[in-house]
Design an enzyme around this catalytic site. Structure first.
Site, mmCIF file in Angstrom:
data_model
loop_
_atom_site.group_PDB
_atom_site.id
_atom_site.type_symbol
_atom_site.label_atom_id
_atom_site.label_comp_id
_atom_site.label_asym_id
_atom_site.label_seq_id
_atom_site.Cartn_x
_atom_site.Cartn_y
_atom_site.Cartn_z
ATOM 1 N N ARG A 32 0.964 -0.933 -0.112
ATOM 2 C CA ARG A 32 -0.110 -0.033 0.224
ATOM 3 C C ARG A 32 1.005 1.235 -0.049
ATOM 4 N NH1 ARG A 32 -2.871 -3.779 -1.681
ATOM 5 N NH2 ARG A 32 -4.080 -4.799 -0.795
ATOM 6 N N SER A 91 -11.245 0.906 3.117
ATOM 7 C CA SER A 91 -10.216 0.147 3.829
ATOM 8 C C SER A 91 -10.088 1.447 4.302
ATOM 9 C CB SER A 91 -10.263 -0.397 3.538
ATOM 10 O OG SER A 91 -10.506 -1.591 2.844
ATOM 11 N N GLU A 99 -5.020 3.619 6.000
ATOM 12 C CA GLU A 99 -5.186 3.289 4.836
ATOM 13 C C GLU A 99 -5.209 4.796 3.789
ATOM 14 O OE1 GLU A 99 -6.076 0.177 1.488
ATOM 15 O OE2 GLU A 99 -5.487 -0.538 3.174
#
Length: 325
Positions: free
Chosen positions: A180, A229, A299
């Site tokens: 990520r 998310s 995130e």
């Protein structure tokens, strides 16, 4: 809150810019959370050359922030100083099928459109994009992925415009992808990318994409005002399980709430402010740490300025955030 108009200070060259320039554009209009203060100057370039011209002439001391479709983004209530760049679909939304089961796509495209275009061309390997809300630019930046495949597994190369206004081509290795996260040139604006897939059966690929859609819609709040998310999965753990175990499913602060359907989704349920959303996120991080000893990491990208007197502290007791994290 509003910012001083930047345009007069950029004369005379700014008159040669062909794209759209909007002072004090409310960013709540372009983020999925529907929150956020204004951009001091919002720029939507006409094409890649227009973007390069703008960045080449823009003084180095003016901050530049790039946003995509706004799906994985929380802009604070004080907004963003400097220039905010958002690439429009008309100029940066092309799809080209190449030889060797490859696609060249513009970065303003939604991920789902790339997955669909690949399927229609009989190119497999990009179905995972059906399950990711957002656009290709953001996917390239944060190495978006799901169902066992990440952007770095399929991206071959991308075109970008540097902060100095130079048009460059970057390889997969140049991006330094991690979970990520990417480590490409700081300040570069991605404009297109080439993806490598493999031969597949169109009907089979489309069926798998339908299964992904059904799974996602049954387990995630896809029609809510959300950023996807909220927290990254710690190694060996699922964030939603940690949040659930800490008693945070459905937890609410002001107009913000942790989803009852998927505990790792943060929602704007009733005219939330960015302050409500970030405060709820830090409350969840605090409770998860107290319950399990594990520190969740955001995130969702958070950026911009707090409204004075409405700052949010890390874990509600640490340092005040001052910018994007």
């Amino acid at each position: 809150m509003s910012w001083p108009d930047l345009i007069p200070s950029l004369s005379p060259w700014i008159s040669e810019v062909r794209g759209r320039l909007t002072p004090n554009q409310p960013l709540s209009e372009v983020t999925w959370f529907r929150v956020g203060g204004p951009a001091q100057l919002f720029f939507s370039p006409a094409d890649e050359d227009d973007l390069a011209f703008f960045l080449r002439n823009l003084p180095e001391d003016i901050r530049v922030t790039v946003i995509g479709l706004g799906s994985n983004l929380l802009v604070r209530d004080g907004g963003l100083d400097g220039v905010v760049i958002r690439l429009a679909g008309r100029a940066f939304g092309q799809i080209e099928v190449l030889d060797g089961h490859r696609l060249r796509v513009g970065t303003s495209l939604p991920d789902v459109k790339v997955a669909t275009a690949a399927a229609e061309a009989g190119i497999d390997g990009l179905t995972f994009y059906r399950g990711i809300p957002g656009g290709i630019g953001g996917a390239l930046y944060m190495n978006a992925g799901c169902y066992g495949t990440e952007t770095r597994d399929r991206m071959v190369e991308l075109r970008a415009v540097t902060r100095q206004g130079e048009i460059v081509t970057l390889t997969n290795a140049d991006m330094g992808y991690l979970y990520r996260k990417s480590n490409g040139p700081r300040g570069a604006v991605f404009t297109s990318a080439v993806y490598q897939g493999f031969a597949g059966d169109k009907d089979d690929i489309l069926n798998r994409m339908r299964e992904i859609t059904e799974k996602r819609e049954s387990s995630q709040p896809t029609k809510a005002k959300t950023g996807g998310s909220t927290f990254k999965n710690p190694e060996g753990h699922s964030s939603w399980k940690l949040i659930d175990a800490a008693g945070c499913r459905g937890l609410r602060v002001g107009g913000a709430q942790m989803s009852e359907l998927h505990a790792n989704f943060l929602l704007n349920v009733e005219d939330a402010t960015a302050h409500d959303i970030e405060t709820l996120g830090e409350t969840v991080r605090n409770r998860v740490r107290a319950h399990s000893g594990i520190e969740l990491r955001w995130e969702i990208r958070r950026m911009g300025h707090f409204v004075p007197g409405h700052e949010v502290r890390e874990f509600l007791d640490g340092d005040v955030f001052t910018g994007a994290v």
